[in-house]
Design an enzyme around this catalytic site. Sequence first.
Site, PDB file in Angstrom:
ATOM      1  N   GLU A  96      36.702  84.001  50.925  1.00 45.48           N
ATOM      2  CA  GLU A  96      37.649  82.960  50.490  1.00 45.48           C
ATOM      3  C   GLU A  96      39.066  83.381  50.815  1.00 45.48           C
ATOM      4  OE1 GLU A  96      38.594  80.189  49.558  1.00 45.48           O
ATOM      5  OE2 GLU A  96      37.716  79.444  47.702  1.00 45.48           O
ATOM      6  N   ASP A  97      39.928  82.406  51.044  1.00 45.80           N
ATOM      7  CA  ASP A  97      41.330  82.734  51.290  1.00 45.80           C
ATOM      8  C   ASP A  97      42.039  83.161  50.013  1.00 45.80           C
ATOM      9  OD1 ASP A  97      41.222  80.150  50.185  1.00 45.80           O
ATOM     10  OD2 ASP A  97      42.462  79.207  51.721  1.00 45.80           O
ATOM     11  N   ASP A 100      42.627  81.024  42.852  1.00 46.27           N
ATOM     12  CA  ASP A 100      43.752  80.492  42.068  1.00 46.27           C
ATOM     13  C   ASP A 100      43.236  80.189  40.659  1.00 46.27           C
ATOM     14  OD1 ASP A 100      46.276  79.447  41.512  1.00 46.27           O
ATOM     15  OD2 ASP A 100      45.846  77.510  42.413  1.00 46.27           O
ATOM     16  N   PHE A 149      53.117  79.393  45.665  1.00 49.17           N
ATOM     17  CA  PHE A 149      52.354  78.742  46.727  1.00 49.17           C
ATOM     18  C   PHE A 149      52.624  79.445  48.048  1.00 49.17           C
ATOM     19  CE2 PHE A 149      51.005  75.542  49.739  1.00 49.17           C
ATOM     20  CZ  PHE A 149      49.830  75.097  49.143  1.00 49.17           C
ATOM     21  N   ARG A 162      48.879  77.198  59.299  1.00 45.81           N
ATOM     22  CA  ARG A 162      47.682  78.054  59.300  1.00 45.81           C
ATOM     23  C   ARG A 162      47.746  79.118  60.394  1.00 45.81           C
ATOM     24  NH1 ARG A 162      43.708  75.661  55.974  1.00 45.81           N
ATOM     25  NH2 ARG A 162      43.623  73.396  56.023  1.00 45.81           N
TER      26      ARG A 162
HETATM   27  P1  5GP Z   1      41.140  77.076  42.784  1.00 48.97           P
HETATM   28  O1  5GP Z   1      39.963  76.196  42.607  1.00 48.97           O
HETATM   29  O2  5GP Z   1      40.862  78.558  42.622  1.00 48.97           O
HETATM   30  O3  5GP Z   1      42.292  76.644  41.924  1.00 48.97           O
HETATM   31  O4  5GP Z   1      41.699  76.808  44.223  1.00 48.97           O
HETATM   32  C1  5GP Z   1      41.260  77.466  45.308  1.00 48.97           C
HETATM   33  C2  5GP Z   1      41.767  76.756  46.543  1.00 48.97           C
HETATM   34  O5  5GP Z   1      43.062  76.205  46.321  1.00 48.97           O
HETATM   35  C3  5GP Z   1      41.931  77.737  47.667  1.00 48.97           C
HETATM   36  O6  5GP Z   1      40.769  77.871  48.440  1.00 48.97           O
HETATM   37  C4  5GP Z   1      43.061  77.096  48.457  1.00 48.97           C
HETATM   38  O7  5GP Z   1      42.532  76.138  49.344  1.00 48.97           O
HETATM   39  C5  5GP Z   1      43.876  76.383  47.432  1.00 48.97           C
HETATM   40  N1  5GP Z   1      45.060  77.156  47.036  1.00 48.97           N
HETATM   41  C6  5GP Z   1      45.305  77.756  45.847  1.00 48.97           C
HETATM   42  N2  5GP Z   1      46.490  78.387  45.845  1.00 48.97           N
HETATM   43  C7  5GP Z   1      47.019  78.174  47.075  1.00 48.97           C
HETATM   44  C8  5GP Z   1      48.245  78.597  47.710  1.00 48.97           C
HETATM   45  O8  5GP Z   1      49.114  79.297  47.162  1.00 48.97           O
HETATM   46  N3  5GP Z   1      48.427  78.186  48.994  1.00 48.97           N
HETATM   47  C9  5GP Z   1      47.512  77.426  49.663  1.00 48.97           C
HETATM   48  N4  5GP Z   1      47.811  77.088  50.906  1.00 48.97           N
HETATM   49  N5  5GP Z   1      46.358  77.020  49.105  1.00 48.97           N
HETATM   50  C10 5GP Z   1      46.130  77.397  47.825  1.00 48.97           C
HETATM   51 MG    MG Z   2      40.908  76.571  50.618  1.00 47.09          MG
END
Ligand code: 5GP
Ligand code: MG
Length: 172
Positions: A96-97, A100, A149, A162
């Site tokens: 995963e990237d 959050d 972010f 990206r």
């Molecule tokens: P979660 O469900 O953990 O809140 O969100 C995960 C997804 O939210 C990540 O895979 C990503 O796509 C997006 N995301 C969360 N924080 C960031 C951020 O700081 N930058 C970007 N570009 N995407 C984020």
């Molecule tokens: Mg993502």
Amino acid sequence: MRLSDQPLLSAETIQGRVTELADQISRDYSGREIVLIAVLKGASIFCADLMRRLRVPATLDYIRAKSYRGLHSGGPIEFTMLPETNLTGRNVVVVEDILDTGKTTAAILDMLDADHPASLVLCVLLDKPSHRVTPVHAAYVGFAIEDRFVVGYGLDFDEAHRHLPAIYTLVE
Ligand code: 5GP
Ligand code: MG
């Protein structure tokens, strides 16, 4: 919104850490074969770099979940692509990237666990621990960062940025 003048994480810093993560995974899975599941689209660049540095046999597949709207997480999670690989009895590493709130990743892990893999762990490049809503354990974490972010190295804002080799924060 524009990019921060200085990267939060330089390309060299990222590459160094990716090598360390690949070394750690290679040691942990020595003598076994793994299935990498990259979470599209954000993890595609990270996963490509990580996979090239592994010293254990690895196959590659993808999952795609839609959940993120603009700058804020939330809303229901919808799977728009599922792996073709049968994961039953396999050693699965989800790539995963960013972690959050944890909601997307938790839903992805639940979905993959339904296939009864022999093992299922998470490898994330970035972790924002202060923003967690759903507890998720990541076996491998590249960098813990503050709740800001970020874009670059696969991460986007409205599909832009990206391609950047470094990671930047978005500023007003
Ligand atoms: P979660 O469900 O953990 O809140 O969100 C995960 C997804 O939210 C990540 O895979 C990503 O796509 C997006 N995301 C969360 N924080 C960031 C951020 O700081 N930058 C970007 N570009 N995407 C984020
Ligand atoms: Mg993502």
